[in-house]
Design a protein around this motif. Structure first.
Motif, PDB file in Angstrom:
ATOM      1  N   SER A 142      -1.987  13.702  -0.089  1.00 49.84           N
ATOM      2  CA  SER A 142      -2.460  13.586   1.286  1.00 49.84           C
ATOM      3  C   SER A 142      -3.564  12.531   1.275  1.00 49.84           C
ATOM      4  O   SER A 142      -4.698  12.813   0.867  1.00 49.84           O
ATOM      5  N   LEU A 143      -3.222  11.317   1.698  1.00 44.70           N
ATOM      6  CA  LEU A 143      -4.137  10.179   1.574  1.00 44.70           C
ATOM      7  C   LEU A 143      -4.968  10.019   2.838  1.00 44.70           C
ATOM      8  O   LEU A 143      -4.417   9.902   3.932  1.00 44.70           O
ATOM      9  N   PRO A 144      -6.312   9.982   2.724  1.00 46.11           N
ATOM     10  CA  PRO A 144      -7.141   9.783   3.918  1.00 46.11           C
ATOM     11  C   PRO A 144      -6.985   8.374   4.481  1.00 46.11           C
ATOM     12  O   PRO A 144      -6.872   7.402   3.738  1.00 46.11           O
ATOM     13  N   LEU A 145      -6.972   8.280   5.809  1.00 48.73           N
ATOM     14  CA  LEU A 145      -6.802   7.019   6.511  1.00 48.73           C
ATOM     15  C   LEU A 145      -7.913   6.814   7.533  1.00 48.73           C
ATOM     16  O   LEU A 145      -8.529   7.775   8.000  1.00 48.73           O
ATOM     17  N   ASP A 146      -8.125   5.579   7.908  1.00 45.89           N
ATOM     18  CA  ASP A 146      -8.932   5.267   9.088  1.00 45.89           C
ATOM     19  C   ASP A 146      -8.010   5.410  10.296  1.00 45.89           C
ATOM     20  O   ASP A 146      -7.038   4.650  10.430  1.00 45.89           O
ATOM     21  N   PRO A 147      -8.247   6.353  11.192  1.00 51.01           N
ATOM     22  CA  PRO A 147      -7.298   6.598  12.292  1.00 51.01           C
ATOM     23  C   PRO A 147      -7.239   5.480  13.326  1.00 51.01           C
ATOM     24  O   PRO A 147      -6.344   5.480  14.174  1.00 51.01           O
ATOM     25  N   THR A 148      -8.172   4.510  13.266  1.00 51.51           N
ATOM     26  CA  THR A 148      -8.122   3.380  14.200  1.00 51.51           C
ATOM     27  C   THR A 148      -7.183   2.280  13.711  1.00 51.51           C
ATOM     28  O   THR A 148      -6.935   1.321  14.439  1.00 51.51           O
ATOM     29  N   TYR A 149      -6.654   2.425  12.491  1.00 55.73           N
ATOM     30  CA  TYR A 149      -5.813   1.392  11.883  1.00 55.73           C
ATOM     31  C   TYR A 149      -4.328   1.675  12.093  1.00 55.73           C
ATOM     32  O   TYR A 149      -3.895   2.829  12.124  1.00 55.73           O
ATOM     33  N   GLU A 150      -3.537   0.600  12.181  1.00 54.90           N
ATOM     34  CA  GLU A 150      -2.122   0.656  11.872  1.00 54.90           C
ATOM     35  C   GLU A 150      -1.997   0.624  10.351  1.00 54.90           C
ATOM     36  O   GLU A 150      -2.857   0.065   9.668  1.00 54.90           O
ATOM     37  N   HIS A 151      -0.903   1.190   9.813  1.00 53.86           N
ATOM     38  CA  HIS A 151      -0.708   1.188   8.366  1.00 53.86           C
ATOM     39  C   HIS A 151       0.741   0.858   8.024  1.00 53.86           C
ATOM     40  O   HIS A 151       1.652   1.061   8.842  1.00 53.86           O
ATOM     41  N   ALA A 152       0.940   0.356   6.811  1.00 54.92           N
ATOM     42  CA  ALA A 152       2.283   0.093   6.302  1.00 54.92           C
ATOM     43  C   ALA A 152       2.299   0.313   4.801  1.00 54.92           C
ATOM     44  O   ALA A 152       1.305   0.067   4.113  1.00 54.92           O
ATOM     45  N   VAL A 153       3.442   0.789   4.304  1.00 55.28           N
ATOM     46  CA  VAL A 153       3.642   1.039   2.880  1.00 55.28           C
ATOM     47  C   VAL A 153       4.879   0.270   2.432  1.00 55.28           C
ATOM     48  O   VAL A 153       5.972   0.448   2.993  1.00 55.28           O
ATOM     49  N   LEU A 154       4.710  -0.585   1.416  1.00 57.38           N
ATOM     50  CA  LEU A 154       5.808  -1.339   0.822  1.00 57.38           C
ATOM     51  C   LEU A 154       6.157  -0.717  -0.526  1.00 57.38           C
ATOM     52  O   LEU A 154       5.292  -0.601  -1.400  1.00 57.38           O
ATOM     53  N   LEU A 155       7.418  -0.317  -0.707  1.00 60.93           N
ATOM     54  CA  LEU A 155       7.833   0.269  -1.983  1.00 60.93           C
ATOM     55  C   LEU A 155       8.250  -0.834  -2.947  1.00 60.93           C
ATOM     56  O   LEU A 155       9.190  -1.581  -2.692  1.00 60.93           O
ATOM     57  N   ASP A 156       7.536  -0.906  -4.085  1.00 63.10           N
ATOM     58  CA  ASP A 156       7.842  -1.905  -5.106  1.00 63.10           C
ATOM     59  C   ASP A 156       8.596  -1.320  -6.291  1.00 63.10           C
ATOM     60  O   ASP A 156       9.443  -1.986  -6.888  1.00 63.10           O
ATOM     61  N   HIS A 157       8.298  -0.078  -6.670  1.00 60.46           N
ATOM     62  CA  HIS A 157       8.899   0.493  -7.875  1.00 60.46           C
ATOM     63  C   HIS A 157       8.979   2.007  -7.735  1.00 60.46           C
ATOM     64  O   HIS A 157       8.072   2.636  -7.184  1.00 60.46           O
ATOM     65  N   GLY A 158      10.050   2.592  -8.245  1.00 62.10           N
ATOM     66  CA  GLY A 158      10.202   4.033  -8.216  1.00 62.10           C
ATOM     67  C   GLY A 158      10.749   4.522  -6.890  1.00 62.10           C
ATOM     68  O   GLY A 158      11.483   3.818  -6.192  1.00 62.10           O
ATOM     69  N   ALA A 159      10.369   5.745  -6.550  1.00 63.58           N
ATOM     70  CA  ALA A 159      10.830   6.362  -5.304  1.00 63.58           C
ATOM     71  C   ALA A 159       9.655   7.022  -4.609  1.00 63.58           C
ATOM     72  O   ALA A 159       8.775   7.599  -5.256  1.00 63.58           O
ATOM     73  N   VAL A 160       9.641   6.942  -3.264  1.00 63.85           N
ATOM     74  CA  VAL A 160       8.548   7.548  -2.513  1.00 63.85           C
ATOM     75  C   VAL A 160       9.031   7.937  -1.121  1.00 63.85           C
ATOM     76  O   VAL A 160       9.894   7.278  -0.534  1.00 63.85           O
ATOM     77  N   GLY A 161       8.474   9.040  -0.617  1.00 62.89           N
ATOM     78  CA  GLY A 161       8.637   9.436   0.771  1.00 62.89           C
ATOM     79  C   GLY A 161       7.319   9.244   1.495  1.00 62.89           C
ATOM     80  O   GLY A 161       6.257   9.578   0.961  1.00 62.89           O
ATOM     81  N   VAL A 162       7.379   8.682   2.693  1.00 61.50           N
ATOM     82  CA  VAL A 162       6.186   8.441   3.510  1.00 61.50           C
ATOM     83  C   VAL A 162       6.303   9.302   4.759  1.00 61.50           C
ATOM     84  O   VAL A 162       7.163   9.049   5.612  1.00 61.50           O
ATOM     85  N   ASP A 163       5.491  10.347   4.835  1.00 55.73           N
ATOM     86  CA  ASP A 163       5.529  11.260   5.968  1.00 55.73           C
ATOM     87  C   ASP A 163       6.943  11.751   6.245  1.00 55.73           C
ATOM     88  O   ASP A 163       7.412  11.796   7.386  1.00 55.73           O
TER      89      ASP A 163
END
Length: 318
Positions: A193-214
């Motif tokens: 559970s990664l803390p974020l600045d709620p005023t920001y837009e965010h993006a996650v780029l997958l480079d290696h392995g496997a990941v689920g985002v929300d």
């Protein structure tokens, strides 16, 4: 995050006569920006032959109205620019070049590079700062642990190269709008559970392995984007872990005209930039010491239509 927008990359050539293929997720017809991030290229891992084939050799070329952010996972690139900077781009070290009113630079894989793998990112400068002077910053962020999972287990580590992840790390590198850029190395099976600045837009780029985002699984090279609001992002890594690039920033509300290597505000402005580059004008200067197949990259022909501005949703303005 309530809604995750997935952008898949398209393959495009990058460079001059010896171009490499990159996967480009921004700009996209459905989205122009994440914060002020306006360009995301992801390349490699790509083997580089002893004669340099398969590597990067981008002759001197111009930029206006933006910052370039170079981040590598493997390999090394020599950077030269018309501000007189000669520097190496190495894994885990960020190079940020501010084009401002105008700059030109070259990028060449070093002779001892056997594998090239990384991302090339652009940041649009706000109108108030886009005529600033040329600049360059280098920073090697310290690796810092990510928050532990609910089960108390380690979830991985971060290299924060721009901005800040709340409670994790902050970068000293200069930006003209609030931004975030970081490499996250997630442990196998990490549930974070990664803390974020709620005023920001965010993006996650997958480079290696496997990941689920929300709750949304990413494929290799996908960019998962989300609008402001949430204070946390839920990341779940696969059994081999994952490496991702996290980007963020306050929504960039200005419209821009982006064509070739120029960021401007109107068709006429971009036409003038192109003409000045072709005429070897003082705006861009010259790169000293570059040795390659061609002295500089000529600008392509302009399209036979008027260049129109784009907004943050990817829609073309008037």
């Amino acid at each position: 995050m309530s809604t995750t927008q997935i952008l898949s990359g398209r393959e495009v050539p990058l460079g001059g006569l010896r171009a490499i293929t990159v996967r480009r997720t921004l700009p996209h017809r459905e989205r122009s920006f994440v914060g002020a991030w306006c360009f995301v290229d992801h390349y490699g891992p790509q083997e580089v032959a002893a004669d340099g084939a398969g590597g990067m050799d981008v002759p001197p070329h111009p930029h206006t109205g933006l910052q370039t952010v170079s981040w590598l996972f493997e390999g090394e690139i020599e950077h030269r620019d018309s501000g007189g900077v000669v520097g190496g781009v190495r894994p885990g070290e960020v190079n940020l070049m501010t084009a401002g009113a105008g700059i030109c630079h070259s990028e060449v894989t070093t002779a001892d590079t056997s594998v090239l793998h990384g991302v090339q990112l652009w940041v649009a400068l706000p109108d108030a700062d886009r005529e600033t002077v040329r600049g360059f910053e280098h920073h090697a962020p310290e690796r810092t642990p990510l928050p532990k999972g609910d089960d108390g287990q380690d979830t991985g580590s971060a290299l924060v190269f721009l901005g800040s992840i709340p409670g994790v790390a902050t970068s000293p590198v200069t930006t003209f709008t609030p931004l975030l850029g970081a490499q996250l190395d997630l442990a196998p099976g990490a549930d974070l559970s990664l803390p974020l600045d709620p005023t920001y837009e965010h993006a996650v780029l997958l480079d290696h392995g496997a990941v689920g985002v929300d709750g949304t699984e990413l494929a290799f090279g996908d960019l998962a984007c989300a609008d402001p609001g949430p204070e946390r992002m839920h990341l779940v890594a696969g059994p081999e872990g994952a490496r991702v690039v996290l980007l963020g920033g306050v929504p960039f509300e200005e419209e821009i005209v982006m064509w070739w290597n120029f960021v401007g505000r109107s068709h006429e402005e971009v036409v003038a930039y192109r003409e000045e580059w072709q005429a070897r004008g003082e705006r861009f200067g010259a790169v000293e010491g570059y040795v390659g197949e061609t002295e500089r990259i000529p600008a392509p022909e302009l399209p036979h239509v008027r260049l129109r501005p784009r907004n943050r949703a990817g829609r073309v303005g008037g």
